[in-house]
Each structure stands twice: as structure tokens, then as C-alpha cells.
Design a protein around this motif. Structure first.
Motif, PDB file in Angstrom:
ATOM      1  N   GLU A 189       0.860  -1.186   0.000  1.00  0.00           N
ATOM      2  CA  GLU A 189       0.000   0.000   0.000  1.00  0.00           C
ATOM      3  C   GLU A 189       0.895   1.234   0.000  1.00  0.00           C
ATOM      4  OE1 GLU A 189      -2.825   2.422   3.155  1.00  0.00           O
ATOM      5  OE2 GLU A 189      -2.551   0.276   3.419  1.00  0.00           O
ATOM      6  N   LEU A 190       0.733   2.097  -0.987  1.00  0.00           N
ATOM      7  CA  LEU A 190       1.517   3.325  -1.055  1.00  0.00           C
ATOM      8  C   LEU A 190       0.933   4.351  -0.097  1.00  0.00           C
ATOM      9  CD1 LEU A 190       3.813   4.936  -2.308  1.00  0.00           C
ATOM     10  CD2 LEU A 190       2.216   5.658  -4.093  1.00  0.00           C
ATOM     11  N   VAL A 191       1.756   4.795   0.843  1.00  0.00           N
ATOM     12  CA  VAL A 191       1.336   5.792   1.829  1.00  0.00           C
ATOM     13  C   VAL A 191       1.651   7.201   1.330  1.00  0.00           C
ATOM     14  CG1 VAL A 191       1.761   6.655   4.174  1.00  0.00           C
ATOM     15  CG2 VAL A 191       1.577   4.196   3.759  1.00  0.00           C
ATOM     16  N   ALA A 192       2.866   7.374   0.762  1.00  0.00           N
ATOM     17  CA  ALA A 192       3.265   8.707   0.304  1.00  0.00           C
ATOM     18  C   ALA A 192       4.419   8.611  -0.674  1.00  0.00           C
ATOM     19  CB  ALA A 192       3.667   9.577   1.489  1.00  0.00           C
ATOM     20  N   ARG A 193       4.530   9.667  -1.489  1.00  0.00           N
ATOM     21  CA  ARG A 193       5.666   9.876  -2.394  1.00  0.00           C
ATOM     22  C   ARG A 193       6.379  11.126  -1.933  1.00  0.00           C
ATOM     23  NH1 ARG A 193       4.239   9.239  -8.644  1.00  0.00           N
ATOM     24  NH2 ARG A 193       5.665  10.982  -8.678  1.00  0.00           N
ATOM     25  N   CYS A 194       7.688  11.054  -1.807  1.00  0.00           N
ATOM     26  CA  CYS A 194       8.473  12.216  -1.383  1.00  0.00           C
ATOM     27  C   CYS A 194       9.608  12.435  -2.369  1.00  0.00           C
ATOM     28  CB  CYS A 194       9.053  11.995   0.014  1.00  0.00           C
ATOM     29  SG  CYS A 194       7.816  11.697   1.277  1.00  0.00           S
ATOM     30  N   ASP A 195       9.864  13.710  -2.711  1.00  0.00           N
ATOM     31  CA  ASP A 195      10.975  13.962  -3.634  1.00  0.00           C
ATOM     32  C   ASP A 195      12.260  14.358  -2.928  1.00  0.00           C
ATOM     33  OD1 ASP A 195      10.483  16.614  -2.986  1.00  0.00           O
ATOM     34  OD2 ASP A 195       9.642  17.126  -4.938  1.00  0.00           O
ATOM     35  N   ASN A 196      12.255  14.273  -1.578  1.00  0.00           N
ATOM     36  CA  ASN A 196      13.499  14.485  -0.835  1.00  0.00           C
ATOM     37  C   ASN A 196      13.391  13.836   0.542  1.00  0.00           C
ATOM     38  OD1 ASN A 196      12.669  16.555   1.263  1.00  0.00           O
ATOM     39  ND2 ASN A 196      12.121  17.674  -0.596  1.00  0.00           N
ATOM     40  N   ALA A 197      14.529  13.684   1.175  1.00  0.00           N
ATOM     41  CA  ALA A 197      14.590  12.984   2.458  1.00  0.00           C
ATOM     42  C   ALA A 197      13.913  13.757   3.582  1.00  0.00           C
ATOM     43  CB  ALA A 197      16.054  12.702   2.813  1.00  0.00           C
ATOM     44  N   LEU A 198      13.908  15.069   3.515  1.00  0.00           N
ATOM     45  CA  LEU A 198      13.271  15.857   4.571  1.00  0.00           C
ATOM     46  C   LEU A 198      11.760  15.638   4.592  1.00  0.00           C
ATOM     47  CD1 LEU A 198      15.363  19.141   4.222  1.00  0.00           C
ATOM     48  CD2 LEU A 198      15.701  17.234   5.811  1.00  0.00           C
ATOM     49  N   GLN A 199      11.147  15.564   3.423  1.00  0.00           N
ATOM     50  CA  GLN A 199       9.716  15.242   3.351  1.00  0.00           C
ATOM     51  C   GLN A 199       9.464  13.843   3.906  1.00  0.00           C
ATOM     52  OE1 GLN A 199       8.742  15.486  -0.797  1.00  0.00           O
ATOM     53  NE2 GLN A 199       8.279  17.682  -0.729  1.00  0.00           N
ATOM     54  N   ALA A 200      10.339  12.913   3.552  1.00  0.00           N
ATOM     55  CA  ALA A 200      10.185  11.528   4.016  1.00  0.00           C
ATOM     56  C   ALA A 200      10.283  11.445   5.535  1.00  0.00           C
ATOM     57  CB  ALA A 200      11.248  10.645   3.374  1.00  0.00           C
ATOM     58  N   PHE A 201      11.169  12.215   6.122  1.00  0.00           N
ATOM     59  CA  PHE A 201      11.312  12.218   7.572  1.00  0.00           C
ATOM     60  C   PHE A 201       9.997  12.633   8.232  1.00  0.00           C
ATOM     61  CE2 PHE A 201      12.581  13.936  11.687  1.00  0.00           C
ATOM     62  CZ  PHE A 201      13.351  12.887  12.170  1.00  0.00           C
ATOM     63  N   ASP A 202       9.344  13.661   7.684  1.00  0.00           N
ATOM     64  CA  ASP A 202       8.056  14.116   8.221  1.00  0.00           C
ATOM     65  C   ASP A 202       6.996  13.017   8.124  1.00  0.00           C
ATOM     66  OD1 ASP A 202       9.111  16.601   8.843  1.00  0.00           O
ATOM     67  OD2 ASP A 202       8.353  17.562   7.016  1.00  0.00           O
ATOM     68  N   VAL A 203       6.965  12.300   6.995  1.00  0.00           N
ATOM     69  CA  VAL A 203       5.991  11.225   6.823  1.00  0.00           C
ATOM     70  C   VAL A 203       6.237  10.124   7.851  1.00  0.00           C
ATOM     71  CG1 VAL A 203       5.193   9.386   5.276  1.00  0.00           C
ATOM     72  CG2 VAL A 203       5.580  11.688   4.379  1.00  0.00           C
ATOM     73  N   ILE A 204       7.485   9.725   8.006  1.00  0.00           N
ATOM     74  CA  ILE A 204       7.823   8.641   8.934  1.00  0.00           C
ATOM     75  C   ILE A 204       7.501   9.020  10.378  1.00  0.00           C
ATOM     76  CG2 ILE A 204       9.790   7.397   9.933  1.00  0.00           C
ATOM     77  CD1 ILE A 204      10.890   7.191   7.086  1.00  0.00           C
ATOM     78  N   GLN A 205       7.627  10.285  10.716  1.00  0.00           N
ATOM     79  CA  GLN A 205       7.300  10.737  12.064  1.00  0.00           C
ATOM     80  C   GLN A 205       5.796  10.767  12.315  1.00  0.00           C
ATOM     81  OE1 GLN A 205       9.719  11.185  14.416  1.00  0.00           O
ATOM     82  NE2 GLN A 205      10.998  10.440  12.756  1.00  0.00           N
ATOM     83  N   SER A 206       5.007  10.872  11.249  1.00  0.00           N
ATOM     84  CA  SER A 206       3.564  11.039  11.418  1.00  0.00           C
ATOM     85  C   SER A 206       2.747   9.752  11.270  1.00  0.00           C
ATOM     86  CB  SER A 206       3.037  12.079  10.430  1.00  0.00           C
ATOM     87  OG  SER A 206       3.127  11.608   9.104  1.00  0.00           O
ATOM     88  N   GLN A 207       3.340   8.703  10.679  1.00  0.00           N
ATOM     89  CA  GLN A 207       2.580   7.465  10.477  1.00  0.00           C
ATOM     90  C   GLN A 207       3.509   6.276  10.326  1.00  0.00           C
ATOM     91  OE1 GLN A 207       0.380   7.641   6.683  1.00  0.00           O
ATOM     92  NE2 GLN A 207       1.469   9.545   6.372  1.00  0.00           N
ATOM     93  N   PRO A 208       3.003   5.081  10.601  1.00  0.00           N
ATOM     94  CA  PRO A 208       3.858   3.894  10.486  1.00  0.00           C
ATOM     95  C   PRO A 208       4.167   3.553   9.028  1.00  0.00           C
ATOM     96  CG  PRO A 208       1.621   3.266  11.088  1.00  0.00           C
ATOM     97  CD  PRO A 208       1.665   4.766  11.085  1.00  0.00           C
ATOM     98  N   ILE A 209       5.418   3.205   8.786  1.00  0.00           N
ATOM     99  CA  ILE A 209       5.881   2.786   7.463  1.00  0.00           C
ATOM    100  C   ILE A 209       6.585   1.451   7.637  1.00  0.00           C
ATOM    101  CG2 ILE A 209       7.440   3.327   5.549  1.00  0.00           C
ATOM    102  CD1 ILE A 209       5.043   5.218   5.673  1.00  0.00           C
ATOM    103  N   ASP A 210       6.239   0.486   6.790  1.00  0.00           N
ATOM    104  CA  ASP A 210       6.862  -0.837   6.847  1.00  0.00           C
ATOM    105  C   ASP A 210       8.035  -0.984   5.889  1.00  0.00           C
ATOM    106  OD1 ASP A 210       4.855  -1.907   8.665  1.00  0.00           O
ATOM    107  OD2 ASP A 210       3.499  -1.858   6.946  1.00  0.00           O
ATOM    108  N   LEU A 211       7.974  -0.257   4.763  1.00  0.00           N
ATOM    109  CA  LEU A 211       8.964  -0.431   3.710  1.00  0.00           C
ATOM    110  C   LEU A 211       9.202   0.891   2.992  1.00  0.00           C
ATOM    111  CD1 LEU A 211      10.653  -2.453   1.966  1.00  0.00           C
ATOM    112  CD2 LEU A 211       8.588  -2.809   0.595  1.00  0.00           C
ATOM    113  N   ILE A 212      10.481   1.246   2.820  1.00  0.00           N
ATOM    114  CA  ILE A 212      10.842   2.459   2.079  1.00  0.00           C
ATOM    115  C   ILE A 212      11.551   2.058   0.793  1.00  0.00           C
ATOM    116  CG2 ILE A 212      12.164   4.612   2.072  1.00  0.00           C
ATOM    117  CD1 ILE A 212      12.191   4.550   5.088  1.00  0.00           C
ATOM    118  N   PHE A 213      11.110   2.613  -0.319  1.00  0.00           N
ATOM    119  CA  PHE A 213      11.843   2.532  -1.573  1.00  0.00           C
ATOM    120  C   PHE A 213      12.631   3.835  -1.655  1.00  0.00           C
ATOM    121  CE2 PHE A 213       8.385  -0.370  -2.072  1.00  0.00           C
ATOM    122  CZ  PHE A 213       8.901  -1.405  -2.836  1.00  0.00           C
ATOM    123  N   LEU A 214      13.947   3.745  -1.527  1.00  0.00           N
ATOM    124  CA  LEU A 214      14.781   4.912  -1.257  1.00  0.00           C
ATOM    125  C   LEU A 214      15.893   5.085  -2.287  1.00  0.00           C
ATOM    126  CD1 LEU A 214      15.490   7.157   0.828  1.00  0.00           C
ATOM    127  CD2 LEU A 214      16.799   5.421   2.075  1.00  0.00           C
TER     128      LEU A 214
END
Length: 107
Positions: A29-54
Motif C-alpha cells: 500500500e503506497l502511503v506517500a511519495r516524497c521527492d526528498n529525504a526531509l519530506q520523508a522524515f516528516d511522513v515517517i514521524q507522522s505514520q507507520p511505514i513498513d517499507l521504504i523505496f529509497l
């Protein structure tokens, strides 16, 4: 139960291709798309993520450095630029998987 996925890549085409792959797999299930690591950090802090494609190579904060900032990182699939050997990520954590979706799709 679906794995909650996060895409992190500064290349729009890579995000589109990876999103297409994720949407075709029933267990993801795709939770979010981020075009930089700072956006990704905010997503990870706000909701559970099982897998990152990085993406490994990104401006400002690359994928390896971003991963080092996480206390309990989820599992990671690295997207590697063509021709780059995954020596650094493989030595970072034993459970990391390295992948280049474009190599199998168009090369």
C-alpha cells in the motif's frame, strides 16, 4: 495485511515507475511519495511505514545519510543509479535490499 510503503526519490520518473509497481502488488500500500529525504522524515514521524523505496543519490541529504537519522528504520529497498556498486548500503545494515528497477524494465 498490506505493507505500508513510502517512496523517496528526487527523480519524478523513478517515483512514477515505482508507484506503478507498488500499485500492482496486492500486499503493498503506497502511503506517500516524497521527492526528498526531509519530506520523508516528516511522513515517517507522522505514520507507520513498513517499507521504504529509497534513492541513494539525492541532493542535500542522500539515502544513506537519511537512513542513519532514523532510530528504528523500516525495511529498505534502495534504488541505485546505473553503474554504482552497492558496497556502502550493504555494509550499513544486513537486511537492506539493493535494487535498480530501471535495469530490469529497460536495460
Amino acid at each position: 495485511m498490506k505493507l505500508k510503503c513510502l517512496l523517496v526519490d528526487d527523480e519524478p520518473l523513478a517515483l512514477d515507475v515505482l508507484e506503478s509497481y507498488i500499485r500492482r502488488v496486492d500486499g503493498l500500500e503506497l502511503v506517500a511519495r516524497c521527492d526528498n529525504a526531509l519530506q520523508a522524515f516528516d511522513v515517517i514521524q507522522s505514520q507507520p511505514i513498513d517499507l521504504i523505496f529509497l534513492d541513494i543519490q539525492m541532493p542535500r541529504l542522500d539515502g544513506i545519510e537519511f537512513l542513519k537519522t532514523l532510530q528504528n528504520p523500516p525495511k529498505v529497498v534502495f534504488r541505485l543509479p546505473t553503474g554504482i556498486l552497492p558496497l556502502k548500503p550493504l555494509s550499513l545494515m544486513p537486511w537492506i535490499t539493493c535494487s535498480n528497477p530501471f535495469r530490469s524494465a529497460g536495460s
